[in-house]
Structure formats: structure tokens, C-alpha cells
Design an enzyme around this catalytic site. Sequence first.
Site: not given
Length: 175
Positions: A83, A85, A113, A116
Site C-alpha cells: 500500500h 502508506e 486501512c 496501514c
Amino acid sequence: MVEKSSIAISSKHFLVSYLISYYSCGMLLNPYNDEYFMKQALIEAKNALEEDEIPVGAVIVCKNQIIARGHNLTETLIDVTAHAEIQAITAASQYLGAKYLKGCTLYVTIEPCCMCAGALFWSQIDKVVFGARDEKRGASSVGKSLYHPSTLVVNGIMEKECSDLMKDFFVKKRR
């Protein structure tokens, strides 16, 4: 008749007085604000879009300087943890030579999410700023904060732009 030199001195005196009062009132214009850095995260999201990735982008800032950038790479790397992040956290840690991101702020286009948010918890980042909420998979959907207790979370910065980018991506995918 007033002499030109006395007008110039008077004008300079006014200007100096104005500048002193302006700066002493804390009215300095700082171009490096949440919107500026969110625009940088949107650039990263558009980079993801160009790679046919879900368009989420992130930047990490320390002392008004971008020290890390990231965008989703889950398809490219064939890695569900890639992801935006996580990419940014890893890059920032490498840049700082430290696992803790104290004094740093993450700007991300979509709400992190749970995975993260957990990584952000462990990084002890000072502030998380996100554009649009993720009603289905965002960390806030869990009901209580997954972030570190000392982390300030801000949302809604450039919300429409961030949300529209995601919506457009999924509309095109479903065709």
C-alpha cells in the site's frame, strides 16, 4: 511643499512598522500547509493510476520537507501489503535511519486501512492527514482508533479531489 527625501523616509518608516507588526502577529504566510502536501500525495495517486494500480498516494513530511513518497504497488509487486502508506513509511524510515517517525506527518489521499493504521501505530508518527474516508475498509470503520494515542488524525483535506479519483478509477474498471 514636502521634500521628496522626507516622503521616502516616511514611506520606509511605515513599511518597517508594518512589517514588524505583521511578523510579530504571527501572520506569516506558509505555503507548506496541509493542502500543499495533499496535492503532492495526489500526484503520487496519479502515478499509481498510470500504472493501473488503485490510485492511492502518500507523502511523509518532516520539518516542511517531503522525505518519502509512495503509491499503491500491490499489482506491480504482486504483494497485498504494498500500500501507498507502507511504501512511504519504509522510505521515510530509510531516509531517517530510524524506525520511529516522530516529528513526521503522513499525507494520504484515502483513509488508511487497518493494516496501514497498525503500521502507523508502530511508527509512532505524529500526525496522519487523509483526504477521503474509506467507508468499507478504512481504519475508522473498526469503531475505535487504531492509531498511536499520541497521533493526531485529520481528515477531509481535498476530500472531493481524492474521492473523485477513486470513484473514477472504479467506474472505469467496472466497464
